[in-house]
Write an enzyme that holds these catalytic residues in place. Sequence first.
Site, mmCIF file in Angstrom:
data_model
loop_
_atom_site.group_PDB
_atom_site.id
_atom_site.type_symbol
_atom_site.label_atom_id
_atom_site.label_comp_id
_atom_site.label_asym_id
_atom_site.label_seq_id
_atom_site.Cartn_x
_atom_site.Cartn_y
_atom_site.Cartn_z
ATOM 1 N N ASP A 49 -14.117 3.698 -82.878
ATOM 2 C CA ASP A 49 -13.388 3.924 -82.038
ATOM 3 C C ASP A 49 -12.238 2.470 -81.434
ATOM 4 O O ASP A 49 -12.701 1.340 -81.273
ATOM 5 C CB ASP A 49 -13.876 3.622 -80.085
ATOM 6 C CG ASP A 49 -12.958 3.636 -79.023
ATOM 7 O OD1 ASP A 49 -12.147 4.380 -79.374
ATOM 8 O OD2 ASP A 49 -13.454 3.671 -78.415
ATOM 9 N N ASP A 53 -11.585 7.158 -72.059
ATOM 10 C CA ASP A 53 -11.540 6.242 -71.917
ATOM 11 C C ASP A 53 -11.583 5.668 -70.197
ATOM 12 O O ASP A 53 -10.792 6.261 -69.797
ATOM 13 C CB ASP A 53 -10.742 5.322 -72.055
ATOM 14 C CG ASP A 53 -10.809 5.601 -73.766
ATOM 15 O OD1 ASP A 53 -12.315 5.334 -74.262
ATOM 16 O OD2 ASP A 53 -9.815 5.810 -74.453
HETATM 17 C C1 DX5 Z 1 -9.794 1.386 -76.400
HETATM 18 C C2 DX5 Z 1 -9.953 2.719 -76.315
HETATM 19 C C3 DX5 Z 1 -9.568 3.458 -77.476
HETATM 20 C C4 DX5 Z 1 -7.993 3.672 -77.546
HETATM 21 C C5 DX5 Z 1 -8.394 3.653 -78.780
HETATM 22 O O1 DX5 Z 1 -10.200 -0.027 -75.729
HETATM 23 O O2 DX5 Z 1 -11.634 3.359 -75.937
HETATM 24 O O3 DX5 Z 1 -10.761 4.806 -77.233
HETATM 25 O O4 DX5 Z 1 -7.812 4.839 -77.298
HETATM 26 O O5 DX5 Z 1 -7.005 4.358 -78.916
HETATM 27 P P1 DX5 Z 1 -6.101 3.551 -80.176
HETATM 28 O O6 DX5 Z 1 -6.425 4.857 -81.357
HETATM 29 O O7 DX5 Z 1 -5.062 3.353 -79.947
HETATM 30 O O8 DX5 Z 1 -6.740 2.187 -81.298
HETATM 31 ZN ZN ZN Z 2 -12.496 4.726 -75.932
#
Ligand code: DX5
Ligand code: ZN
Length: 217
Positions: free
Chosen positions: A169, A33
């Site tokens: 995601d 990210d």
């Molecule tokens: C959030 C990101 C995700 C995040 C997901 O904005 O795009 O990729 O890392 O994290 P979890 O699995 O903890 O929701």
């Molecule tokens: Zn992400």
Amino acid sequence: MKVYASLLACDLLNVEAEIHALEEAGVDGLHIDIMDGRFVPNIAFGPDFVRHVCRVTKLPVSVHLMVREPSSLIGMVTCCGVESVAVHYEIDESLPAVLDMIKCAGAGVGLALNPSTEVSKIESYVEELDLVVVMGVEPGFGGQTMDYGVLHKIDSLKQIGGGLLVAIDGGINDNTVGLVKQKEADILMVGSYLFSGYSESKLDSLREKIKILCGGA
Ligand code: DX5
Ligand code: ZN
């Protein structure tokens, strides 16, 4: 269903060891990210981080650009050999031009949708896309609770067919994965669930979690 680990939630002081543990545990890919502090109220990673990750792994890497103006970053991340780059539908730049930049650079073309953005908005772009990333949470932070109201988007996107991959995601864990699996998403981007609450050795725990995610809990 494949599992890609979102490195946002890994032990940032030991990223290489984390990546090797993920490889050994059988994860299918990595998710990075990038956040600009403007499109989202958080800042994370950048092209140099992507380059170093690609240097130490053969796993496919998906990059998720949570930035208002992605065009300046696309060349710097695609040259690292990433599998795909996803930009957001809600960016400030011309979306067709940005999608074209990703395609011309030879990476898979991804488009991410905020929870409030419906699939109908992207109909005119689907032919250009390899991947749609359905956000299960507001972008910007790991560890949030999934908004189940987004899951119907997976059905609509899967109906498009033509090899379009659908990822989800945000907010995926042992409680939510069952519902996601029913919708037949192709890829789960998973952060905090994978990297938290180790009850046994890290490797055993990662293996167990990947099994739960793939098996649908
Ligand atoms: C959030 C990101 C995700 C995040 C997901 O904005 O795009 O990729 O890392 O994290 P979890 O699995 O903890 O929701
Ligand atoms: Zn992400």
